[in-house]
Design an enzyme around this catalytic site. Structure first.
Site, mmCIF file in Angstrom:
data_model
loop_
_atom_site.group_PDB
_atom_site.id
_atom_site.type_symbol
_atom_site.label_atom_id
_atom_site.label_comp_id
_atom_site.label_asym_id
_atom_site.label_seq_id
_atom_site.Cartn_x
_atom_site.Cartn_y
_atom_site.Cartn_z
ATOM 1 N N LYS A 165 3.779 -16.822 13.693
ATOM 2 C CA LYS A 165 3.840 -17.768 14.706
ATOM 3 C C LYS A 165 5.010 -17.669 15.588
ATOM 4 C CE LYS A 165 1.190 -21.060 11.837
ATOM 5 N NZ LYS A 165 1.195 -22.299 11.155
ATOM 6 N N SER B 264 -1.613 -26.998 9.785
ATOM 7 C CA SER B 264 -0.579 -26.682 10.693
ATOM 8 C C SER B 264 -0.421 -27.432 11.820
ATOM 9 C CB SER B 264 -0.618 -25.348 10.751
ATOM 10 O OG SER B 264 -1.640 -24.929 11.718
ATOM 11 N N GLY C 9 -6.477 -7.059 2.932
ATOM 12 C CA GLY C 9 -6.266 -7.312 4.221
ATOM 13 C C GLY C 9 -7.269 -6.971 5.373
ATOM 14 N N PRO C 10 -7.081 -7.364 6.555
ATOM 15 C CA PRO C 10 -8.032 -7.110 7.437
ATOM 16 C C PRO C 10 -8.354 -5.781 7.567
ATOM 17 C CG PRO C 10 -6.538 -8.926 8.316
ATOM 18 C CD PRO C 10 -5.875 -8.151 6.949
ATOM 19 N N PRO C 11 -9.446 -5.338 8.463
ATOM 20 C CA PRO C 11 -9.611 -3.846 8.739
ATOM 21 C C PRO C 11 -8.562 -3.330 9.586
ATOM 22 C CG PRO C 11 -11.754 -5.163 8.940
ATOM 23 C CD PRO C 11 -10.562 -6.122 8.857
ATOM 24 N N GLY C 12 -8.078 -2.070 9.407
ATOM 25 C CA GLY C 12 -7.376 -1.194 10.198
ATOM 26 C C GLY C 12 -5.870 -1.574 9.910
ATOM 27 N N VAL C 13 -5.406 -2.201 8.840
ATOM 28 C CA VAL C 13 -4.190 -2.288 8.629
ATOM 29 C C VAL C 13 -3.472 -1.253 7.560
ATOM 30 C CG1 VAL C 13 -4.238 -4.920 8.720
ATOM 31 C CG2 VAL C 13 -4.497 -3.893 6.407
ATOM 32 N N GLY C 14 -4.262 -0.191 7.291
ATOM 33 C CA GLY C 14 -3.851 0.951 6.443
ATOM 34 C C GLY C 14 -3.989 0.904 5.197
ATOM 35 N N LYS C 15 -4.666 0.212 4.609
ATOM 36 C CA LYS C 15 -4.962 0.145 3.104
ATOM 37 C C LYS C 15 -5.278 1.528 2.500
ATOM 38 C CE LYS C 15 -8.052 -3.171 3.609
ATOM 39 N NZ LYS C 15 -8.287 -3.288 4.924
ATOM 40 N N THR C 16 -6.356 1.813 2.922
ATOM 41 C CA THR C 16 -6.829 3.225 2.397
ATOM 42 C C THR C 16 -5.798 4.472 2.536
ATOM 43 O OG1 THR C 16 -9.115 2.608 3.029
ATOM 44 C CG2 THR C 16 -8.608 5.029 2.297
#
Length: 782
Positions: free
Chosen positions: A732, A689, A365-372
């Site tokens: 969306k 889309s 996922g993108p940075p800052g989504v809470g993976k670590t």
């Protein structure tokens, strides 16, 4: 075949211009009349050799300025090279080609031409200015004396070479080039010799370089002699030390007995694998036979210490309370249902079977989504120790597998080092930024990770330093990455991928209220009685000051607001409740950095509201269409990718095929052009889309019927008018709701994704499911 034409210099003089295939050389310079072997591995260079062999076996060789450049341009090569003849060509088993070439004459490059699959150069031969007879004889004699002096010093020149030189004394140019090719000069110096236009200048430079090389060789011999003398002294000291140890032992003064006894007791008490225990005892026996002052004794002592210090069988007792684990995960993170569900499944299976191989999860996922932080929460929920290793920028294979013990300062890999540090064999092990590893001449660390992350192999992980198998199967590996495509396919195959797409605005508001604001109040020395954020203030920070998939910048902006309040409290020495509103946010944070997606003020012909997905969430996408006098051309603008351009073409083709049904003049395309535009062209847009949006815009402008501005749509179109499903529907629809959209048109096949949308939002919005384009037009056109 050589292409020959005339070339006119700036001064009006005329030269013959030739054209030949080019092979750029790395770390070598070819002189005329010198025969040497060239190894070629690049596709363009191999193609150039093939073209030359098919023609007259002539090739042009020049040297790269930087040997690391893979695709050299005219700026990356020296302008003076050598025309050469290929005398032999041999294809090697590893795919490279060995060519035996003989230099013919110097040439100066005029132009670099990129032919079909190989490089060609246009060049003019370099004409050499001969020296007078007396000057030539003096130059040859001086250079020969210097060269013979160097040969005597180094002993690297055979007598047969001097016989060859005697035969070349009548040709001073060839004489100088032959000596230059024999000397170990730097590539830059050899290139300078090749570029010398006059033979006199070449002899002066050659003499200077030979004298310098002789001086360097003399100095290096002196240094080697000094080092040899020092080594003999060290060996003598070592022999005397051995004698001293023998004398001490005979006298009962062996000072290392207690150390050996301590190591032996630690080996007996330590629970480790049979192989490791056997190796430790063998190394201890070897250590007892060594001099304690030798460097090898230090290496062996450190190795034994590593074997004893590792947690071979020491484990944390895992928590088996599924309800408590779920409570911890929910307390630390809002949302992230799929990762949480997978962790709870793992715990449930572990409770039932008592023992399970540690799975390898990959959170993408993108940075800052809470993976670590999710990995840290998993450790807390399972009761295990937590270990984290960042792999960003790691390019040395030894970082994973360790160094061989033959190296000075050898160490185990990061996995083994971390296990020793935390002291347990079954931690939650977070490998951060696994997609940012690189590879170079030191190895490929991603390939070294294959064994560590393969559940079928990591039971017998072999670190190069330990040289004994270590069991990693008890470890719960969690890896993180920003993009899935940067992870090598073999490594990706060994992991269970869990996508974390980012948070919607609705989720960000919940996270800010429940997690970030309380955390930042505490970190800034404040409490609930000092500051309270209104709901509108939180939404203002999210919409106007952050544009991200995660919540990292949101936390920074909240902290910025609270710091202003902390400063005011310190300056006035007075505490009071600060009600933070939208006005307060604007005052503290300044002008908004981002603007909202804005709806049109009224329903208009040819303007359709589409929906787009970005890493930062959903957005409205305005699509415009106009017609103008022309010849049936279709123009698409707005920095669109190939997929969206193809969608526009499919939309126009659908409209042309359904003219009668849509009440459009059948030959409308004969006298008008259609221009489809997606504003904000500086932002790249692509993805399947926008097909139905583009088609609706074209139908609207051709029929003169406006499109409702309160209707948004997303979906792809086929040539037969079928509406295809798209991804990112949750983001969306939330963007549509935030911007006041009352009706959204989606594909019927997207019904399965609606369950992810909060029910409160579904109740405030009409969702129309369309199978065919006619249903879309029926709901969109007024």
């Amino acid at each position: 075949m050589i292409n020959i034409s005339k070339f006119f210099h700036q001064d009006g003089s005329e030269s013959i211009k030739k054209q030949l295939p080019l092979v750029p050389l790395r770390d070598m310079v070819l002189f005329p009349y010198i025969t040497t072997s060239v190894f070629v591995g690049r596709d363009k260079s191999i193609k150039a050799l093939s073209e030359a062999m098919a023609a007259d076996k002539k090739i042009f060789l020049t040297t790269q300025k930087n040997p690391e450049v893979l695709k050299p341009t005219i700026k990356d090569i020296f302008q003076v090279g050598t025309e050469a003849r290929i005398t032999q060509l041999l294809r090697l088993p590893d795919g490279t080609v060995k060519a035996l070439v003989e230099g013919c004459e110097r040439g100066k490059i005029v132009k670099l031409v990129d032919e079909d699959g190989y490089l060609c150069v246009e060049y003019i031969p370099v004409h050499e200015e001969l020296m007078p007879e007396t000057a030539s004889e003096a130059a040859i004699r001086t250079v020969t004396e210097a060269f013979e002096h160097y040969a005597q010093l180094s002993g690297a020149v055979s007598q047969s070479f001097f016989k060859t030189l005697d035969m070349l004394s009548s040709n001073e140019s060839r004489y100088a080039d032959t000596i230059a090719s024999q000397m170990p000069f730097k590539v830059v110096d050899k290139q300078k010799l090749l570029e010398c236009g006059t033979i006199e200048d070449r002899f002066f430079l050659l003499l200077k370089l030979i004298q310098k090389e002789a001086e360097v060789f003399t100095m290096s011999q002196k240094i080697k002699g000094r080092v040899k003398k020092q080594m003999e002294t060290l060996q003598k000291k070592h022999y005397l030390n051995e004698q001293m140890q023998a004398i001490k032992k005979e006298m009962g003064e062996d000072g290392n007995a207690s150390e050996f006894e301590d190591l032996e007791n630690r080996i007996k008490k330590k629970r480790m694998s049979k192989e490791a225990a056997s190796v430790a005892r063998r190394e201890l026996a070897k250590l007892k036979m060594m001099s304690p002052m030798s460097s090898e004794a230090t290496v062996v002592r450190n190795y034994i210490d590593w074997l004893i210090s590792l947690p071979w069988y020491r484990k944390n007792r895992s928590k088996n309370d599924l309800q408590k684990a779920e409570q911890i995960l929910d307390q630390d993170h809002y949302g992230l249902e799929k990762p949480k569900e997978r962790i709870l499944e793992y715990l449930a299976v572990q409770i039932l079977v008592k023992k399970i191989k540690g799975p390898i999860l990959c959170l993408v996922g993108p940075p800052g989504v809470g993976k670590t932080s999710l990995a840290r929460s998993v450790a807390s929920a399972t009761g295990r120790a937590f270990a984290r290793v960042s792999l960003g920028g790691v390019r040395d294979e030894a970082e994973i597998r360790g160094h061989r013990r033959t190296y000075v300062g050898a160490m185990p890999g990061r996995i083994i080092q971390t296990l020793k540090k935390i002291g347990y064999n079954n931690p939650v092990f977070c490998l951060d930024e696994i997609d940012k590893m690189t590879s170079d001449f030191r190895g490929d660390p991603s390939s070294a990770l294959l064994e560590a992350l393969d559940p079928e192999q990591n039971k017998n992980f072999n670190d190069h330093y330990l040289e004994v198998d270590y069991d990693l199967s008890e470890i719960l590996f969690i890896t993180t990455a920003n993009t899935l495509y940067d992870i090598p396919a073999p490594l990706r195959d060994r992991m269970e991928i869990i996508q974390i797409p980012g948070y919607t605005e609705y989720e960000k508001a919940k996270i800010a209220t429940g997690y970030l604001i309380p955390k930042q109040l505490k970190e800034n020395g404040l409490s609930d009685s000092d500051a309270v954020f209104s709901k509108n203030a939180v939404h203002a920070i999210i919409k106007k000051y952050t544009k991200e998939a995660g919540v990292r910048n949101l936390e920074r902006e909240i902290s910025a607001v609270l710091r202003k309040i902390a400063k005011e409290i310190v300056q006035t020495d007075h505490r009071k409740l600060h009600n933070i509103s939208t006005t307060t946010v604007l005052k503290f944070l300044g002008q908004p950095r981002f603007r909202d997606s804005a709806l049109e003020k009224e329903d208009m012909i040819g303007i359709v509201t589409g929906l787009a997905w970005t890493q930062a969430g959903g957005e409205l996408l305005t699509i415009e269409a106009v017609t103008m006098p022309g010849k049936g051309n279709v123009m698409v603008t707005g920095k669109l990718g190939d997929v969206m351009k193809e969608s526009s073409q499919a939309a126009v083709s659908y409209v042309r095929s359904r003219c009668k049904e849509l009440n459009i003049k059948e030959d409308f395309y004969k006298d008008i052009d259609i221009h489809i535009h997606v504003p904000e062209g500086a932002i790249p847009k692509d993805g399947p889309s926008a097909g139905i949006s583009m088609c609706s815009a074209v139908v609207s402008v051709l029929t003169g019927k406006p499109v409702s501005r309160k209707v948004a749509m997303t979906g792809e179109i086929t040539l037969r008018g079928r509406v295809l499903p798209v991804g990112g529907l949750k983001e969306k629809l939330l963007a549509a709701h935030i911007n006041g959209i009352k009706k959204v048109i989606v594909s019927t096949e997207n019904k399965r994704d609606i369950k992810e949308i909060p029910k409160a939002i579904q109740a405030q919005m009409e969702i129309v499911y369309a199978e065919d384009m006619s249903q879309v037009l029926e709901n969109a056109l007024l």
